[in-house]
Every structure is written in structure tokens, then in C-alpha cells.
Motif scaffolding. Sequence first.
Motif, PDB file in Angstrom:
ATOM      1  N   MET A  28       0.836  -1.203   0.000  1.00 26.45           N
ATOM      2  CA  MET A  28       0.000   0.000   0.000  1.00 26.45           C
ATOM      3  C   MET A  28       0.869   1.250   0.000  1.00 26.45           C
ATOM      4  O   MET A  28       0.587   2.207  -0.717  1.00 26.45           O
ATOM      5  CB  MET A  28      -0.943   0.009   1.204  1.00 26.45           C
ATOM      6  N   HIS A  29       1.937   1.248   0.790  1.00 25.69           N
ATOM      7  CA  HIS A  29       2.839   2.405   0.818  1.00 25.69           C
ATOM      8  C   HIS A  29       3.486   2.616  -0.547  1.00 25.69           C
ATOM      9  O   HIS A  29       3.605   3.755  -1.013  1.00 25.69           O
ATOM     10  CB  HIS A  29       3.924   2.229   1.879  1.00 25.69           C
ATOM     11  N   TYR A  31       2.270   1.696  -3.470  1.00 29.94           N
ATOM     12  CA  TYR A  31       1.248   2.158  -4.397  1.00 29.94           C
ATOM     13  C   TYR A  31       0.936   3.642  -4.181  1.00 29.94           C
ATOM     14  O   TYR A  31       0.863   4.415  -5.129  1.00 29.94           O
ATOM     15  CB  TYR A  31      -0.026   1.322  -4.261  1.00 29.94           C
ATOM     16  N   GLU A  32       0.783   4.029  -2.921  1.00 29.12           N
ATOM     17  CA  GLU A  32       0.470   5.423  -2.620  1.00 29.12           C
ATOM     18  C   GLU A  32       1.637   6.353  -2.939  1.00 29.12           C
ATOM     19  O   GLU A  32       1.435   7.547  -3.139  1.00 29.12           O
ATOM     20  CB  GLU A  32       0.033   5.558  -1.164  1.00 29.12           C
ATOM     21  N   TYR A  55      -4.659  -3.663  -4.261  1.00 29.54           N
ATOM     22  CA  TYR A  55      -4.060  -2.505  -3.602  1.00 29.54           C
ATOM     23  C   TYR A  55      -4.565  -1.207  -4.210  1.00 29.54           C
ATOM     24  O   TYR A  55      -4.737  -0.219  -3.509  1.00 29.54           O
ATOM     25  CB  TYR A  55      -2.530  -2.596  -3.647  1.00 29.54           C
ATOM     26  N   SER A  59      -6.909   1.538  -1.777  1.00 27.17           N
ATOM     27  CA  SER A  59      -6.199   2.740  -1.363  1.00 27.17           C
ATOM     28  C   SER A  59      -7.162   3.882  -1.023  1.00 27.17           C
ATOM     29  O   SER A  59      -7.733   4.518  -1.903  1.00 27.17           O
ATOM     30  CB  SER A  59      -5.239   3.203  -2.456  1.00 27.17           C
ATOM     31  N   GLU A  61      -6.273   6.665   0.278  1.00 25.08           N
ATOM     32  CA  GLU A  61      -5.612   7.919  -0.107  1.00 25.08           C
ATOM     33  C   GLU A  61      -5.921   8.244  -1.570  1.00 25.08           C
ATOM     34  O   GLU A  61      -6.215   9.381  -1.910  1.00 25.08           O
ATOM     35  CB  GLU A  61      -4.102   7.803   0.114  1.00 25.08           C
TER      36      GLU A  61
END
Length: 95
Positions: A28-29, A31-32, A55, A59, A61
Motif C-alpha cells: 500500500m505504501h 502504491y500510494e 491494492y 487505497s 488515499e
Amino acid sequence: MDHPQIPGPPLLTGASISPHTLRHSKAMHLYEAGVPLPYIRDILGHVDLSTTEIYARASTEAKRKALEAAYQGIVTSDLPEWNHDASLLDWLTNL
């Protein structure tokens, strides 16, 4: 020589964190941070990109940014900062 105590991050003593949780969090980190999904697929060792696409769907975000882009001007900077509300933070902590 005495050194002053520097407060650290909250302790995770006793927390039950699985390897899968760590993999998911790192994905996730990535991807973001804008890492393309095929790269994340390769890092995680997924065979099919559709496995990695979860993912992109998860997300929050990315969802927030999309909503803000679609509704510019609705959310203004004059809203109160919830993370500066000590009573709210205490209430959330004690849930």
C-alpha cells in the motif's frame, strides 16, 4: 554521560502482526508513493496483475485524492483540524 529520553513511536509490544500484514502495508505504501502496479506485482511475487490490483482498489488515499479533484472547492482549509482536538483524540483512543 546521561542522555535525555527521546520519546519514540508507540510500542507494539503484544501486538499480533502477521507477515501478510507487513507485506500488505508495504504494498500500500509503494502504491500510494506512485510505484506502478506491475512493479509491486513483481516485488510481491504475484503471478497475475489482478492479484495486485486489490491494492489499487483498497487505497483510501487514492480515493480521497480522486474525490478532492472531482469536487474542488467543497473541502476548504477553514475546517477544524480533527487531530488537534484533544478530547476527540482521547475519545478515539478509548474506544
